[in-house]
Design a protein around this motif. Structure first.
Motif, short mmCIF file in Angstrom:
data_model
loop_
_atom_site.label_atom_id
_atom_site.label_comp_id
_atom_site.label_asym_id
_atom_site.label_seq_id
_atom_site.Cartn_x
_atom_site.Cartn_y
_atom_site.Cartn_z
N ASP A 60 0.80 -1.22 0.00
CA ASP A 60 0.00 0.00 0.00
C ASP A 60 0.83 1.27 0.00
O ASP A 60 0.28 2.37 0.02
CB ASP A 60 -0.98 0.01 1.19
N ARG A 61 2.17 1.17 -0.04
CA ARG A 61 3.03 2.36 -0.13
C ARG A 61 3.67 2.50 -1.51
O ARG A 61 4.33 3.50 -1.79
CB ARG A 61 4.13 2.31 0.93
N TYR A 62 3.49 1.49 -2.34
CA TYR A 62 4.21 1.47 -3.62
C TYR A 62 3.82 2.65 -4.50
O TYR A 62 4.69 3.34 -5.07
CB TYR A 62 3.93 0.16 -4.36
N VAL A 63 2.53 2.91 -4.62
CA VAL A 63 2.07 3.97 -5.52
C VAL A 63 2.61 5.32 -5.09
O VAL A 63 3.08 6.11 -5.92
CB VAL A 63 0.54 3.98 -5.60
N GLU A 64 2.57 5.62 -3.79
CA GLU A 64 3.07 6.92 -3.34
C GLU A 64 4.57 7.06 -3.58
O GLU A 64 5.07 8.17 -3.80
CB GLU A 64 2.75 7.15 -1.87
N CYS A 65 5.30 5.93 -3.52
CA CYS A 65 6.74 5.99 -3.75
C CYS A 65 7.06 6.39 -5.19
O CYS A 65 8.09 7.00 -5.46
CB CYS A 65 7.38 4.65 -3.42
N CYS A 66 6.18 6.03 -6.11
CA CYS A 66 6.32 6.48 -7.50
C CYS A 66 5.83 7.92 -7.66
O CYS A 66 6.47 8.76 -8.30
CB CYS A 66 5.54 5.57 -8.44
N ALA A 67 4.67 8.19 -7.08
CA ALA A 67 4.02 9.49 -7.27
C ALA A 67 4.83 10.65 -6.70
O ALA A 67 4.75 11.78 -7.20
CB ALA A 67 2.63 9.47 -6.65
N ALA A 68 5.62 10.40 -5.67
CA ALA A 68 6.46 11.46 -5.12
C ALA A 68 7.47 11.94 -6.14
O ALA A 68 7.72 13.14 -6.29
CB ALA A 68 7.15 10.98 -3.85
N GLY A 69 8.10 11.00 -6.84
CA GLY A 69 9.06 11.37 -7.87
C GLY A 69 8.41 12.05 -9.05
O GLY A 69 8.99 12.95 -9.67
N ALA A 70 7.18 11.63 -9.35
CA ALA A 70 6.46 12.21 -10.49
C ALA A 70 6.10 13.67 -10.26
O ALA A 70 5.83 14.40 -11.23
CB ALA A 70 5.18 11.40 -10.77
N ARG A 71 6.11 14.11 -9.00
CA ARG A 71 5.80 15.52 -8.72
C ARG A 71 7.04 16.29 -8.26
O ARG A 71 6.95 17.49 -7.98
CB ARG A 71 4.70 15.62 -7.67
N ALA A 72 8.18 15.61 -8.17
CA ALA A 72 9.41 16.27 -7.74
C ALA A 72 10.43 16.37 -8.87
O ALA A 72 11.59 16.72 -8.63
CB ALA A 72 10.02 15.53 -6.55
N GLY A 73 10.01 16.00 -10.09
CA GLY A 73 10.92 16.11 -11.23
C GLY A 73 12.01 15.06 -11.25
O GLY A 73 13.06 15.27 -11.88
N LEU A 74 11.76 13.91 -10.62
CA LEU A 74 12.80 12.89 -10.48
C LEU A 74 12.53 11.69 -11.38
O LEU A 74 11.40 11.45 -11.80
CB LEU A 74 12.87 12.42 -9.03
N TYR A 75 13.58 10.94 -11.65
CA TYR A 75 13.46 9.62 -12.27
C TYR A 75 13.39 8.58 -11.15
O TYR A 75 14.22 8.58 -10.25
CB TYR A 75 14.67 9.30 -13.15
N TYR A 76 12.40 7.71 -11.22
CA TYR A 76 12.31 6.62 -10.26
C TYR A 76 12.36 5.30 -11.01
O TYR A 76 11.68 5.12 -12.02
CB TYR A 76 11.05 6.71 -9.40
N THR A 77 13.18 4.39 -10.56
CA THR A 77 13.32 3.08 -11.18
C THR A 77 12.69 2.02 -10.30
O THR A 77 13.13 1.81 -9.16
CB THR A 77 14.80 2.75 -11.43
N CYS A 78 11.64 1.37 -10.81
CA CYS A 78 10.97 0.29 -10.09
C CYS A 78 11.66 -1.01 -10.50
O CYS A 78 11.55 -1.45 -11.65
CB CYS A 78 9.49 0.26 -10.44
#
Length: 281
Positions: A60-78
Motif C-alpha cells: 500500500d506504499r508502492y504507488v506513493e513511492c512512484c508518485a512522489a518522484g512524479a511531482r518532484a521532477g525525479l526519475y524513479y526506477t521500479c
C-alpha cells in the motif's frame, strides 16, 4: 500520478485499495504522503532529473513511492522484486540512484547489494520497524513531521525503465522529461489515456507487479483521471473475478498467461461472478 486536483475535489475518494487486505488510501492521504516523501527526497539533495529506486513487492506504499518522484521532477526506477543482490546492485549503480526504498521482506537482498553501491546515501524500509541497523531507516519514521504540503519546486518526473536483459545486462531507458509542472501529460500517456478510455470515477484492477512498465502506466493514468485503483498483491484467477464483481471494476489489463489461468477454472466457478461492469479489458 498527480493526486492534487482530485485530493482537492474528492478528498475522501479511494485512490488505492489493496485487494487482499482491503486497506484504503484516499486521495487526501495520497496527496499528503507523496508530499512528505517529496520533501524527504529534496532533503537528501535530490534535485530535478536525479534518480532513486524502488525495490519491493506490491504493497500500500508502492504507488506513493512512484508518485512522489512524479511531482518532484525525479526519475524513479521500479526494480524487479525477484532480482538477486548482484543484479539489484547493477541497476542501482547504472541508474545512479541516490536513495532506495524497499520493504522488510526485501531488506536482506538490499543489504547485500548496497555493499557495492557507494552512491546510495539512504535506504528506507516500508514496515521496517524499530530493529533496523545504521544502513536502513523505517519509512514512516523518516517521513514523520515532514510537511504534507507540496514542495516549492514541483516538476514533472517519470519512471526510468529497464529492458528485460535477455541479451546481457538490462538496459536503462532514459526518457526525456520536459520542464513542465507535474500535472502535464506527456504525449505517449495522453495517447494511452484516450486509447484505453480513461475517465473520472473509473475503477481499475491491477493484477500485475507494479515494477512492470505497463501496470505503472495504467495505474498512473487511472489516478490522473481520478479513478480508484485496486492493487492485487499476487495474481489469483478466482480472486480476480471476485474483485471485478465486488468493486464493479470498469478497466483492467491482463497478459495471456493470466487469461489462460482463468480459462482453466471450472465453468461453474467462472459463472459465479458478474463481470458486466468491465468496459475495457
Amino acid at each position: 500520478m498527480y493526486p492534487a486536483p482530485h485530493a482537492a475535489a474528492h478528498p475522501n475518494r479511494a485512490a488505492v485499495i489493496m485487494a487482499s487486505t482491503g486497506a484504503v488510501v484516499t486521495y487526501a492521504e495520497l496527496e499528503a504522503r507523496t508530499n512528505r516523501l517529496a520533501h524527504f527526497l529534496r532533503a537528501q539533495g535530490l534535485s530535478r532529473l536525479d534518480h532513486y529506486a524502488i525495490f519491493m513487492e506490491n504493497n500500500d506504499r508502492y504507488v506513493e513511492c512512484c508518485a512522489a518522484g512524479a511531482r518532484a521532477g525525479l526519475y524513479y526506477t521500479c526494480v524487479n522484486s525477484y532480482l538477486k543482490a548482484d543484479e539489484l546492485a547493477y541497476i542501482l549503480n547504472n541508474s545512479q540512484s541516490k536513495v532506495v526504498i524497499t520493504s522488510r521482506a526485501k531488506r536482506e537482498v538490499v543489504r547485500e547489494a548496497l555493499e557495492h553501491c557507494p552512491r546510495v546515501g539512504r535506504c528506507l524500509v516500508v514496515n521496517g520497524g524499530s530493529d533496523l541497523d545504521e544502513r536502513f531507516e523505517d519509512f514512516d519514521a523518516a517521513l514523520a513531521g515532514l510537511p504534507a504540503t507540496p514542495i516549492e519546486d514541483e516538476w514533472l518526473g517519470t519512471s526510468m525503465l529497464y529492458s528485460s536483459g535477455t541479451t546481457g545486462r538490462p538496459k536503462g531507458i532514459l526518457r526525456p522529461v520536459p520542464e513542465e509542472p507535474p500535472s502535464y501529460q506527456m504525449p505517449l500517456f495522453a495517447f494511452l489515456y484516450k486509447l484505453w478510455h480513461y475517465r473520472e470515477g473509473m475503477i481499475y484492477l491491477s493484477p500485475a507487479p507494479l515494477y512492470h512498465s505497463a501496470p505503472q502506466a495504467a495505474v498512473g493514468l487511472a489516478l490522473q483521471a481520478g479513478g480508484t485503483v485496486i492493487v492485487m498483491e499476487h495474481f489469483d484467477a478466482e480472486q480476480y473475478l471476485k474483485l471485478v464483481e465486488q468493486y464493479r471494476v470498469t478497466h483492467s489489463q491482463l497478459v495471456p498467461t493470466m487469461f489462460s489461468r482463468m480459462l482453466k477454472l471450472p465453468d461453474d466457478v467462472r459463472a459465479k461472478y458478474d463481470l458486466s461492469s468491465l468496459e475495457v479489458a
